[in-house]
Scaffold this motif. Structure first.
Motif, short mmCIF file in Angstrom:
data_model
loop_
_atom_site.label_atom_id
_atom_site.label_comp_id
_atom_site.label_asym_id
_atom_site.label_seq_id
_atom_site.Cartn_x
_atom_site.Cartn_y
_atom_site.Cartn_z
N GLN A 13 0.87 -1.17 0.00
CA GLN A 13 0.00 0.00 0.00
C GLN A 13 0.91 1.22 0.00
O GLN A 13 1.52 1.56 1.02
CB GLN A 13 -0.93 0.02 1.22
N LEU A 14 1.03 1.86 -1.14
CA LEU A 14 1.84 3.06 -1.28
C LEU A 14 0.98 4.23 -0.79
O LEU A 14 0.13 4.74 -1.51
CB LEU A 14 2.28 3.25 -2.73
N GLN A 15 1.20 4.61 0.42
CA GLN A 15 0.34 5.59 1.08
C GLN A 15 0.59 6.98 0.49
O GLN A 15 1.72 7.48 0.54
CB GLN A 15 0.59 5.54 2.58
N PRO A 16 -0.45 7.59 -0.08
CA PRO A 16 -0.25 8.84 -0.82
C PRO A 16 -0.13 10.07 0.07
O PRO A 16 -0.79 11.08 -0.15
CB PRO A 16 -1.48 8.89 -1.73
N GLN A 17 0.70 9.97 1.08
CA GLN A 17 0.85 11.06 2.04
C GLN A 17 2.33 11.40 2.21
O GLN A 17 3.21 10.55 2.02
CB GLN A 17 0.26 10.67 3.39
N HIS A 18 2.57 12.68 2.55
CA HIS A 18 3.91 13.17 2.86
C HIS A 18 4.88 13.06 1.68
O HIS A 18 6.08 12.95 1.87
CB HIS A 18 4.47 12.47 4.09
N SER A 19 4.33 13.07 0.47
CA SER A 19 5.16 13.08 -0.73
C SER A 19 5.04 14.48 -1.35
O SER A 19 3.99 14.83 -1.90
CB SER A 19 4.66 12.02 -1.72
N PRO A 20 6.10 15.30 -1.27
CA PRO A 20 5.98 16.70 -1.71
C PRO A 20 5.82 16.86 -3.22
O PRO A 20 5.39 17.92 -3.68
CB PRO A 20 7.27 17.34 -1.22
N PHE A 41 -1.51 -1.01 -3.96
CA PHE A 41 -2.68 -0.28 -3.50
C PHE A 41 -2.29 1.14 -3.12
O PHE A 41 -1.14 1.41 -2.74
CB PHE A 41 -3.26 -0.94 -2.24
N ASN A 42 -3.24 2.06 -3.18
CA ASN A 42 -3.14 3.32 -2.45
C ASN A 42 -4.28 3.34 -1.43
O ASN A 42 -4.77 2.29 -1.03
CB ASN A 42 -3.13 4.53 -3.40
N ALA A 56 1.45 16.90 2.85
CA ALA A 56 1.15 16.66 1.44
C ALA A 56 0.33 15.38 1.27
O ALA A 56 0.53 14.39 1.98
CB ALA A 56 2.47 16.54 0.66
N HIS A 57 -0.61 15.42 0.31
CA HIS A 57 -1.49 14.27 0.08
C HIS A 57 -2.07 14.36 -1.32
O HIS A 57 -2.28 15.45 -1.85
CB HIS A 57 -2.63 14.24 1.11
N TYR A 58 -2.34 13.19 -1.93
CA TYR A 58 -2.91 13.14 -3.28
C TYR A 58 -4.19 12.31 -3.30
O TYR A 58 -4.40 11.43 -2.47
CB TYR A 58 -1.90 12.53 -4.26
#
Length: 267
Positions: A13-20, A41-42, A56-58
């Motif tokens: 699960q590639l968590q879509p958080q804290h990626s600038p 997964f996300n 950051a979040h997507y």
């Protein structure tokens, strides 16, 4: 014992958080495919679940469309998509589209939703746990009906993954609709929940062995992770998922789990 119908698989699960920047996630899913992970997964949230709550979040489904175009082998999906955020017919159409873009590699993960901040900030009615579960129960037949009407059709019979462990409502929905069950359980809690699911399957006349079982693995040392994976597989879980957080998306533990998967397949 592992079901003969489902091979042991590894998911991240590639968590879509804290990626600038999104490039870090693009690189992460590419690396996951390259090292032999089976499923990426996300998740379907609008804000980070831990760390800086305003970090950051997507968004989930836009990202899945990008992953579908970028990858060629790995299965993709949300763990899980929140039923409350989209009209069921629209969600079915989105899933069909991503499935076509990926040439038949989408898993449609869905759950009833729980993160109140997401609801409040984006203008959805939070309701109660019971009302959200009732909404999911009403949505699932609409989703499956719409999937059958779309033109063009999905590339494959899109597997539905239902996430949750509620014994009265959620596991009943799993028994009726799911191809995959992710119970958010561990080796100690899985057996009792699986027994309830099997009972619901018996009530509905469905073979419980037709439902692939999914669980997270311990995210500690590699040794503890593999020990936990072995315990889960011994109970009948075949889809093993580990969370990977931004911004670095360290896939070394996932690579170790893939090697363990391949070694045990060789006997």
């Amino acid at each position: 014992m592992t079901s003969p119908d489902f091979p042991v698989r590894v998911a991240v699960q590639l968590q879509p958080q804290h990626s600038p920047n999104y490039g870090l996630m693009r690189d992460a899913v590419r690396r996951a495919e390259d090292i032999g992970v089976d499923v990426a997964f996300n998740w379907d949230h609008f804000f980070p679940l831990y760390g800086d709550p305003e970090g950051a979040h997507y968004e989930c489904w836009t990202m899945l469309g990008a992953w579908a175009e970028q990858t060629s082998r790995i299965e993709i999906g949300a763990l899980v998509s929140c039923n409350s955020y989209r009209n069921p017919e629209l969600l079915a159409d989105m899933a069909r589209t991503v499935d076509n873009i990926s040439d038949g590699r989408l898993i449609l993960g869905i759950g009833s939703g729980w993160k109140e901040k997401d609801y409040d900030e984006y203008g959805y009615e939070f309701g109660t746990a019971g009302s959200r579960l009732n909404d999911l129960a009403a949505a699932l037949p609409r989703i499956t009906s719409r999937l059958g009407k779309l033109n063009p059709q999905p590339v494959r019979d899109i597997p539905i993954l239902i996430g949750g462990q509620g014994e009265k409502k959620t596991l009943r929905m799993v028994a009726e609709y799911a191809h995959i069950w992710h119970g958010f359980t561990d080796a100690s809690t899985y057996p009792a929940k699986a027994e309830v699911l099997d009972a619901h399957c018996a009530d509905l006349g469905r073979d419980p062995a037709a439902i692939e079982r999914s669980s997270g693995v311990p995210e500690k040392s590699v040794e503890q992770m593999i020990e936990g994976a072995e315990s889960l597989v011994g109970l009948g879980v075949t889809l093993l998922t580990m969370g990977v957080n931004g911004p670095d998306y360290d896939l070394a533990p996932a690579e170790a789990l893939v090697k363990w998967r391949d070694d045990r397949a060789k006997g």
